[in-house]
Design an enzyme around this catalytic site. Structure first.
Site, short mmCIF file in Angstrom:
data_model
loop_
_atom_site.label_atom_id
_atom_site.label_comp_id
_atom_site.label_asym_id
_atom_site.label_seq_id
_atom_site.Cartn_x
_atom_site.Cartn_y
_atom_site.Cartn_z
N HIS A 1 0.83 -1.20 0.00
CA HIS A 1 0.00 0.00 0.00
C HIS A 1 0.87 1.25 0.00
O HIS A 1 1.91 1.30 0.65
CB HIS A 1 -0.96 0.01 1.20
CG HIS A 1 -0.30 -0.03 2.54
ND1 HIS A 1 0.05 1.12 3.24
CD2 HIS A 1 0.07 -1.06 3.34
CE1 HIS A 1 0.58 0.79 4.40
NE2 HIS A 1 0.62 -0.53 4.48
N ASP B 1 -0.57 4.26 0.82
CA ASP B 1 -1.10 5.21 1.80
C ASP B 1 -0.39 5.05 3.14
O ASP B 1 0.10 3.96 3.49
CB ASP B 1 -2.61 5.07 1.96
CG ASP B 1 -3.05 3.67 2.41
OD1 ASP B 1 -2.44 2.69 1.97
OD2 ASP B 1 -4.00 3.57 3.21
N ASP C 1 6.45 1.63 7.07
CA ASP C 1 5.11 1.12 6.78
C ASP C 1 4.45 1.93 5.67
O ASP C 1 3.71 2.86 5.95
CB ASP C 1 4.27 1.17 8.06
CG ASP C 1 2.93 0.49 7.93
OD1 ASP C 1 2.73 -0.24 6.95
OD2 ASP C 1 2.07 0.70 8.81
N GLU D 1 -5.16 0.76 2.49
CA GLU D 1 -4.89 -0.25 3.53
C GLU D 1 -5.01 0.34 4.93
O GLU D 1 -5.49 -0.32 5.84
CB GLU D 1 -3.49 -0.84 3.33
CG GLU D 1 -3.26 -2.17 4.06
CD GLU D 1 -2.80 -2.00 5.50
OE1 GLU D 1 -2.83 -3.00 6.25
OE2 GLU D 1 -2.40 -0.88 5.90
#
Length: 378
Positions: free
Chosen positions: A66, A68, A99, A133
């Protein structure tokens, strides 16, 4: 600058707070098209997604991730601006460093190097990328999987780039996740004056014994791969704000993180049996975020363990701990799924960071997994 690190920095500079993508996916697709990938943009609502694929036959290895990120929090508490990647004492700081823009960069560079060395590899390579996500996860991976199903495509192996490592890169592989089942319970009573309790029915008093039994219940004992199912209360709300009024309702919000030893239906039924035992008048709304999934063994687990050992010399631990990921949507399609990424100690925190030297090593691990799977694919 090392190319995996350089690409990670380019992605961090794009302020892609969920569900925004801020151009991350276009940057990735541009580089994937240069490798011969067919890229399909799949926007839904405010969410950006794409599916990219190289090869036409044989088993499919998909990288899932992801673009985002979560909000930064107070920017004045960051040591450097969250969307200005900054190297400091060997660490790369920036929102998304761990992340999971570090993983995205490592995936793409691994693919570039692998294809350059093996342009005629067997099997297929895919990228399933979303900007949904960290948010509701409604218009992201699940919609891309609908697209794949409608087009007769199925993933054999899926490598999710979630930050799985605990202390050092590669020490942990997530080969499954617990299920997540949430509930909002409203217990109904009768509002009244606190001095005249016989004319009212206090729902808080009625809730407490039932809630105690729910939190004391042993739902299962877990198994070799999963810890016992956990039930946790996150919120309790009741009262009018006045000190002399018995409220008419009280609400409790709770969540099960459940193993493969118990089903969603069993958790619902056992919960309702306890509530009915206490003769409550209530309404109960359930929210299933994901079923538990497990890739206990197989080609993907073996390739991941071997590649980590080759690059780091560490024997990784297989784990199902932690929260949910988009792997929960992919595993039910029949794919083998593992999650492997950087150390997760700083994710979602202020001053998120990753060890800069880990990024090219992560890319090398991903490349090794590709070689072990695709150079032997039939």
């Amino acid at each position: 600058m090392e190319k995996t690190l350089d690409l990670c920095c380019e992605l961090i500079r794009r302020a892609s707070v969920t569900p925004a993508d801020a151009g991350c996916q276009e940057l990735m697709m541009e580089r994937l098209r240069a490798l011969g990938f067919q890229c399909t943009e799949l926007p839904f609502g405010q969410v950006s997604n794409f599916w990219a694929e190289r090869g036409t036959q044989g088993p499919l290895l998909a990288f899932a991730g992801h673009t985002d990120v979560v909000p930064t929090g107070p920017t004045d508490q960051w040591l450097s601006p969250p969307f200005e990647p900054t190297l400091r004492e060997g660490m790369l700081y920036g929102r998304g460093a761990a992340d999971m823009k570090g993983s995205l960069a490592a995936m793409l560079v691994a693919c570039e190097e692998f294809v350059a060395e093996h342009p005629d590899h067997t099997g297929r390579i895919g990228f399933l990328i979303t900007s949904d996500e960290e948010g509701p996860a409604v218009d992201g991976t699940v919609k891309v999987l609908d697209y794949l199903r409608e087009n007769g495509k199925s993933i054999d192996w899926c490598l999710v780039g979630e930050p799985s490592s605990s202390d050092v890169l590669g020490d942990t592989i997530k080969n499954g996740r617990r299920g997540s089942l949430g509930a909002t319970l409203t217990v109904h009573g009768v509002q009244g004056h606190i001095a005249y309790p016989h004319l009212a029915d206090n729902p808080i008093h009625r809730l407490l014994p039932a809630l105690h039994e729910l939190t004391s219940e042993v739902w299962d004992e877990g198994n070799d791969f999963f810890p016992p199912t956990s039930m946790q209360v996150s919120n309790i709300n009741g009262g009018t704000g006045a000190t002399n009024v018995i409220p008419g309702d009280v609400q409790a919000v709770f969540n099960f993180r459940f193993s493969t030893e118990v089903t969603e239906a069993q958790l619902r039924a056992r919960t309702e049996a306890i509530l009915q035992k206490h003769s409550l008048e209530y309404t109960l709304d359930w929210q299933l975020s994901g079923q538990p999934f497990l890739t206990a063994s197989g080609d993907l687990v073996d390739a991941t363990i071997a590649s980590i050992d080759e690059i780091t010399g560490l024997p990784p631990e297989l784990s199902t701990a932690g929260g949910t990921s988009d792997g929960r949507f992919i595993a039910p399609t029949g794919a083998q799924v593992v999650e492997l990424g950087p150390v997760n100690a700083s994710i979602h925190k202020l001053n998120e960071h990753v060890l800069a030297a880990d990024l090219p090593r992560l890319s090398a691990i991903y490349k090794g997994i590709m070689a072990r799977l695709l150079l032997q694919a039939v």
